[in-house]
Design a protein around this motif. Sequence first.
Motif, short mmCIF file in Angstrom:
data_model
loop_
_atom_site.label_atom_id
_atom_site.label_comp_id
_atom_site.label_asym_id
_atom_site.label_seq_id
_atom_site.Cartn_x
_atom_site.Cartn_y
_atom_site.Cartn_z
N ALA A 124 0.88 -1.17 0.00
CA ALA A 124 0.00 0.00 0.00
C ALA A 124 0.91 1.22 0.00
CB ALA A 124 -0.90 0.01 1.23
N ASP A 128 -3.08 5.42 -0.48
CA ASP A 128 -3.94 4.27 -0.78
C ASP A 128 -4.78 3.94 0.46
OD1 ASP A 128 -2.84 3.94 -3.30
OD2 ASP A 128 -1.56 2.25 -2.74
N ARG A 142 -6.46 1.60 -4.43
CA ARG A 142 -5.46 2.58 -4.87
C ARG A 142 -6.03 3.98 -5.00
NH1 ARG A 142 -1.14 -0.12 -3.66
NH2 ARG A 142 -1.11 -2.16 -4.60
N LYS A 143 -5.18 4.97 -4.71
CA LYS A 143 -5.58 6.35 -4.95
C LYS A 143 -5.66 6.55 -6.46
CE LYS A 143 -1.06 8.55 -5.19
NZ LYS A 143 -0.19 9.56 -4.67
#
Length: 150
Positions: A124, A128, A142-143
């Motif tokens: 991560a 995220d 996820r971003k």
Amino acid sequence: MLPTRTNTPDVITFDEEGRKSTRIKLKRACNGCAQSLGDADNRDVDDRGNLTDVRAECPNCAPVVALEQAGCRTWQLTVRNIGGVDRALDSYGVFAKGYWQPDVDGKNRVVGLRIGDGLDRQVAYFEDWIIRHPDGRIDIHRKPAAAPSV
């Protein structure tokens, strides 16, 4: 379903002396990923004057909100909370440690959290979302690629 937000464009005008002025409408960004959602309005502030959680309006963060409502525990990984998230995962019996990568200067820097061990490990990155399902599974949301770092 929440009503769709308007997205008023900036209005640029010039006065008779040629001076430029820009009229803007205050915008609201998602408090999960910082994507612009449109114009701010009365629903953005509660009766105490605090900003409300608008992640459910965001195409990227709405799935995280739905998972939270289904009983999942979530954390958005940041530089400030990485130690606390690591300890929380450890308390669930999930191995986690900082994930390092070289930066542009060639120096190694922590860029996220490695979660799990063996072939099932995941990474991560900062911003995220880490999701722990009620059955103990860990997923990473996820971003969005265009989201600015917080």
